[in-house]
Enzyme design. Structure first.
Site, PDB file in Angstrom:
ATOM      1  N   CYS A   1      29.059  62.049  -3.980  1.00  0.00           N
ATOM      2  CA  CYS A   1      28.310  61.014  -4.255  1.00  0.00           C
ATOM      3  C   CYS A   1      28.242  60.637  -5.640  1.00  0.00           C
ATOM      4  O   CYS A   1      28.110  59.376  -6.191  1.00  0.00           O
ATOM      5  CB  CYS A   1      26.945  60.658  -3.480  1.00  0.00           C
ATOM      6  SG  CYS A   1      26.968  61.097  -1.812  1.00  0.00           S
TER       7      CYS A   1
ATOM      8  N   CYS B   1      25.816  64.424  -0.741  1.00  0.00           N
ATOM      9  CA  CYS B   1      26.622  65.568  -1.226  1.00  0.00           C
ATOM     10  C   CYS B   1      27.045  65.190  -2.764  1.00  0.00           C
ATOM     11  O   CYS B   1      26.775  63.958  -3.164  1.00  0.00           O
ATOM     12  CB  CYS B   1      27.723  65.750  -0.351  1.00  0.00           C
ATOM     13  SG  CYS B   1      29.015  64.375  -0.597  1.00  0.00           S
TER      14      CYS B   1
ATOM     15  N   ASP C   1      -3.243  59.352   8.593  1.00  0.00           N
ATOM     16  CA  ASP C   1      -2.311  58.763   7.937  1.00  0.00           C
ATOM     17  C   ASP C   1      -2.907  57.330   7.543  1.00  0.00           C
ATOM     18  O   ASP C   1      -2.416  56.779   6.687  1.00  0.00           O
ATOM     19  CB  ASP C   1      -0.871  58.158   8.709  1.00  0.00           C
ATOM     20  CG  ASP C   1      -1.322  57.036   9.840  1.00  0.00           C
ATOM     21  OD1 ASP C   1      -2.474  57.370  10.367  1.00  0.00           O
ATOM     22  OD2 ASP C   1      -0.656  56.451  10.034  1.00  0.00           O
TER      23      ASP C   1
ATOM     24  N   ASP D   1      -8.536  56.595   7.458  1.00  0.00           N
ATOM     25  CA  ASP D   1      -8.699  58.110   7.411  1.00  0.00           C
ATOM     26  C   ASP D   1      -9.026  58.593   5.747  1.00  0.00           C
ATOM     27  O   ASP D   1      -9.354  59.694   5.763  1.00  0.00           O
ATOM     28  CB  ASP D   1      -7.381  59.024   7.888  1.00  0.00           C
ATOM     29  CG  ASP D   1      -7.180  58.409   9.228  1.00  0.00           C
ATOM     30  OD1 ASP D   1      -8.071  58.651  10.169  1.00  0.00           O
ATOM     31  OD2 ASP D   1      -6.029  58.246   9.526  1.00  0.00           O
TER      32      ASP D   1
ATOM     33  N   ASP E   1      -5.971  62.593  13.594  1.00  0.00           N
ATOM     34  CA  ASP E   1      -6.085  61.273  13.768  1.00  0.00           C
ATOM     35  C   ASP E   1      -4.758  61.072  14.760  1.00  0.00           C
ATOM     36  O   ASP E   1      -3.992  61.847  14.884  1.00  0.00           O
ATOM     37  CB  ASP E   1      -5.608  60.353  12.459  1.00  0.00           C
ATOM     38  CG  ASP E   1      -5.550  58.847  12.776  1.00  0.00           C
ATOM     39  OD1 ASP E   1      -6.347  58.357  13.475  1.00  0.00           O
ATOM     40  OD2 ASP E   1      -4.536  58.654  12.065  1.00  0.00           O
TER      41      ASP E   1
END
Lengths: 52, 750
Positions: free
Chosen positions: B33, B30, B621, B625, B438
């Site tokens: 911070c 938020c 991933d 691949d 995958d």
């Protein structure tokens, strides 16, 4: 129509001032963090340095 | 953190001695911070500047004192609950930011000029209908020229440079007719003004530039926003590597700073940060991100290891290797090159439209000129009419039709957790009819999970999870995930290779191997099956055997069912063993699957599907691949994917759920529909406006109204792509390290 002689320059000057102000704010990084700026206005401490 | 962190490679230094460093911050939830972090940073002695950029979750620190170590800031932030990672602005990103500023400057100038010229033009239009004197009108026109010519020269540059570039390549793009229309409109207006004629097009030319620049700017900011989030994720993902110095000490160094032949220490439970070979230690490693195989591999001195793989039980010393030297890597690289060159040159909707449009416009204008000359008009009138055709057909609406949808659709995708690598990906997603998944890390979660947690009471799980938190072992981490907020027990001690023990309410509690807990290993026999590991637990008489294994993403079954219901063909191709692949395929109800596939097999399968005339979407991933992702018509990777896979994919999705895949397809199809509608609107506009222009009936007033009207209609239609897409981000996405960028995107859709 003589009124145009000073009305037109005034209109142009005002527009030009706006343009310069915008370019200045762009240069000084005020458009870098739009989300943060929206929240910062609510903080109380205005002591941080303004130029980034 | 007792180890030193060496951040010197990230510190920027200017000539006057000022130093600065940028961090990507994770954990900002938020706006409060902002203050918290900035004030904490300024308390560090010597820090002169601390500025949070909330839009892209970054912190810029500045100081002058050369003895100040920025690692202090990292440590301070860690204690406050934020993860900070040193960050170097990628060249592409800073170039994007520069370009966005350039466009904004052009936009400001065009806006200023358009408004002022419109002020004068409205007076002329009103005066033409009543009693303006020719002298006043001329003065207004000259004033307009004075504003419009320099403003157009300045703010039209994005179009002029792009058009010139296209012409140099002997090609036509949308910017060629745009530039031509701007230049002709201004040139004709000056000539007409000099001849004391009542009509000039200064306002139209400037409005055209203004509208088109808005479209360009929004597109640019959307791209920038996506790139910033992707950059943060990359920075937060790339961990610090522990470099063993020649004197035996260990320094934490950002992975990017590891050079070939450096020795890197990898402790149990850490991911291996670099490719290399083992020089000391033995361990078991989980290589599923590379091969898709879920079974662990035993490795010893001399074995090759790949970055991203997970080290299980022993500490390893690894000698880093130069990029691209190794059997498996070379094979992937070769396949990637082939796939990239084989990928058909995809021609986007906008480009196809402009290829037809530009010649047609120019021919129509030429025909108008010749036609009126033959019909007996004066050369002046014929030229003016022909130019009016060019101005009114200037593809303002057409040039906005596709980019405007791109902007809103990628904004909507962004909010549902999909980051696009490029705008054209949307059109390719929309065409996909076959989805190839995958298995490991894509259909299943990248980290293993406890499969039988439901069999035990909540209290038992709570104790086991809190105990597990004290261990670095990957299996223990999976158990700890069952109670993400659980605090570790005081006095818990870990015996490497055996387990953790602690005294809970004065009862000795143990977690680990069967021997460590004093249990019979055969108790686990029925629980053991392919690809799962066990953890034993004992607290007095209370015992448990946890099975830890790769589990499917929470919504995998529903998502696959929904995709199939919508008519997509779904296939699974995995590098894991055929038996493990079959089990997953059966759970998900997928009939077409292939296990034990090598990278080349995956590409071959995609080629076969392509030969059948299918458009494939590859979701994967792993390192293995990457070639398949590049070879597919469109491709998608989870954010946990290997770097090569992410680079080859068209888009990356965040979070632990599979739903963004379905969402991406759905939004892309909606976007394509809107793009076609928009092109239709542009055609209808031209069907009405062009005959008017050819017959010589268009006045500057009509041109201004028609052109801005069509642009607004097209943009308004494009905004529909963002409607109903305002899904809030899920906690899972926050966990996946997604920085705060996706929070509010109202600006991107505006």
């Amino acid at each position: 129509m003589n009124v145009l002689i000073y009305l037109v320059p005034i209109a142009l000057t005002l527009g030009f001032v706006g343009l310069v102000a915008f370019v200045w704010s762009l240069r000084s990084g005020q458009f870098d963090d739009l989300d943060g700026a929206a929240s910062r206005v609510l903080f109380d401490d205005d002591v941080d340095d303004r130029k980034t | 953190m007792s180890l030193d962190i060496d951040l010197s490679g990230f510190v920027r230094q200017t000539d006057d001695g000022a130093r600065g460093i940028d961090f990507a911050i994770d954990g900002m939830t938020c706006a409060a911070c902002i203050v918290e972090i900035e004030q904490a940073m300024k308390k560090i002695p010597g820090v002169e500047k601390a500025r949070i950029n909330y839009s892209n979750s970054r912190l810029a620190l500045g100081w002058k004192d050369e003895t100040l170590d920025p690692a202090l800031a990292v440590e301070q932030l860690r204690r406050m609950g934020y993860v900070a990672h040193p960050f170097e602005l990628a060249e592409a990103e800073s170039r994007d930011a520069e370009h966005a500023k350039f466009l904004l400057r052009c936009l400001a100038v065009a806006g200023f000029a358009a408004m002022n010229v419109m002020l004068l033009s409205v007076s002329v239009w009103a005066g033409n209908a009543s009693d303006i004197t020719p002298e006043t009108r001329d003065m207004f026109h000259w004033l307009s020229a004075l504003i419009a010519l320099p403003a157009a020269a300045f703010s039209g540059r994005p179009f002029f440079t792009s058009a010139l570039g296209a012409l140099k390549r002997r090609a036509l793009n949308m910017d060629v007719p745009i530039s031509l229309a701007i230049i002709l409109a201004l040139g004709m207006s000056v000539v007409e003004t000099a001849n004391h004629r009542p009509e000039a097009y200064f306002d139209s030319a400037l409005m055209l530039i203004f509208f088109l620049l808005i479209g360009r700017y929004l597109e640019q900011t959307m791209r920038q926003r996506t790139r910033a989030v992707a950059g943060n994720i990359a920075a937060l993902r790339s961990p610090l590597a522990a470099r063993v110095n020649p004197d035996g000490s260990v320094t934490q160094v950002p992975t990017a700073r590891i050079a070939a032949d450096d020795i890197v220490l990898v402790r149990p439970g850490e991911r291996i940060p670099v490719d290399g070979s083992i020089v000391a230690g033995t361990s078991e490693i989980d290589e599923s991100i590379v091969t898709g195989e879920t079974r662990q591999r035993s490795v010893g001195v001399g074995a090759d290891v790949f970055s991203g793989t997970l080290n299980f039980c022993g500490a390893l010393n690894i000698r880093a290797r130069a990029v691209g030297a190794g059997g498996f890597l070379d094979e992937i690289e070769r396949l990637l090159e082939n796939a990239a060159s084989a990928r058909s040159h995809f021609v986007g909707l906008a480009e196809r439209a402009s290829r037809i449009y530009a010649p047609v416009v120019h021919l129509t204008a030429a025909a108008t000129l010749v036609g009126w000359l033959i019909a007996g008009k004066s050369a002046h009138d014929a030229i003016v009419t022909a130019i009016a055709v060019l101005i009114i057909t200037c593809p303002c609406a057409l040039a906005l039709a596709v980019p405007a949808v791109h902007v809103t659709a990628s904004g909507a995708l962004f909010r549902s957790g999909v980051l696009l690598n490029g705008g054209q990906a949307i059109e390719r997603f929309a065409e996909a009819d076959t989805i190839v998944f995958d298995k490991t890390g894509t259909l299943t979660l990248p980290e293993p999970r406890v499969a039988n947690a439901r069999d035990f009471s909540g209290d038992l799980i709570e104790r086991a999870a809190r105990l597990a938190r004290s261990s670095r072992h990957p299996l223990a981490r999976a158990l700890a995930q069952e109670r993400p907020m659980g605090a570790p027990y005081d006095g818990a001690r870990e015996e490497p290779g055996a387990g953790v023990a602690a005294s809970i309410d004065n009862i000795e509690t143990r977690l680990g191997s069967a021997a460590f807990c004093g249990l019979d290993a055969s108790a686990a026999a029925p629980a053991l099956d392919e690809g799962s590991s066990v953890i034993f637990y004992r607290r007095g008489d209370e015992t448990a055997v946890f099975r830890v294994r790769q589990t499917l993403r929470a919504d995998a079954v529903e998502t696959i069912a929904a995709l199939k219901a919508r008519g997509f063909r779904v296939e699974i191709i995995s590098g894991d063993s055929p038996a493990a692949t079959r089990a997953v395929a059966e759970t998900l109800g997928v009939a077409d699957y292939l296990g034990g596939a090598k990278p080349a097999d995956k590409v071959a399968r995609l080629e076969a599907l392509k030969a059948e005339g299918r458009k494939t979407l590859m979701v994967g991933d792993g390192f293995n691949d990457a070639p398949a992702l590049a070879a597919a018509h469109a491709s998608l990777s989870p954010v946990s994917a290997a770097d090569v896979a992410q680079a080859s994919a068209d888009a990356v999705f965040l979070g632990e759920k599979l739903a963004p895949v379905a969402r991406a397809l759905e939004l892309s199809r909606l976007a394509r529909k809107l793009m076609r509608q928009n092109l239709g609107i542009a055609v209808i506009y031209n069907a009405i406006a062009v005959p008017l222009a050819i017959s010589g009936l268009v006045t500057p007033l009509i041109a201004a109204l028609a052109m801005s009207g069509s642009s607004l209609v097209v943009t308004g239609n494009a905004l529909r792509a963002g409607v109903g897409a305002g899904e809030s981000r899920t906690p899972e996405q926050a966990q996946a390290g997604e920085p705060e960028g996706s929070r509010s995107n109202a600006g991107a859709a505006a």
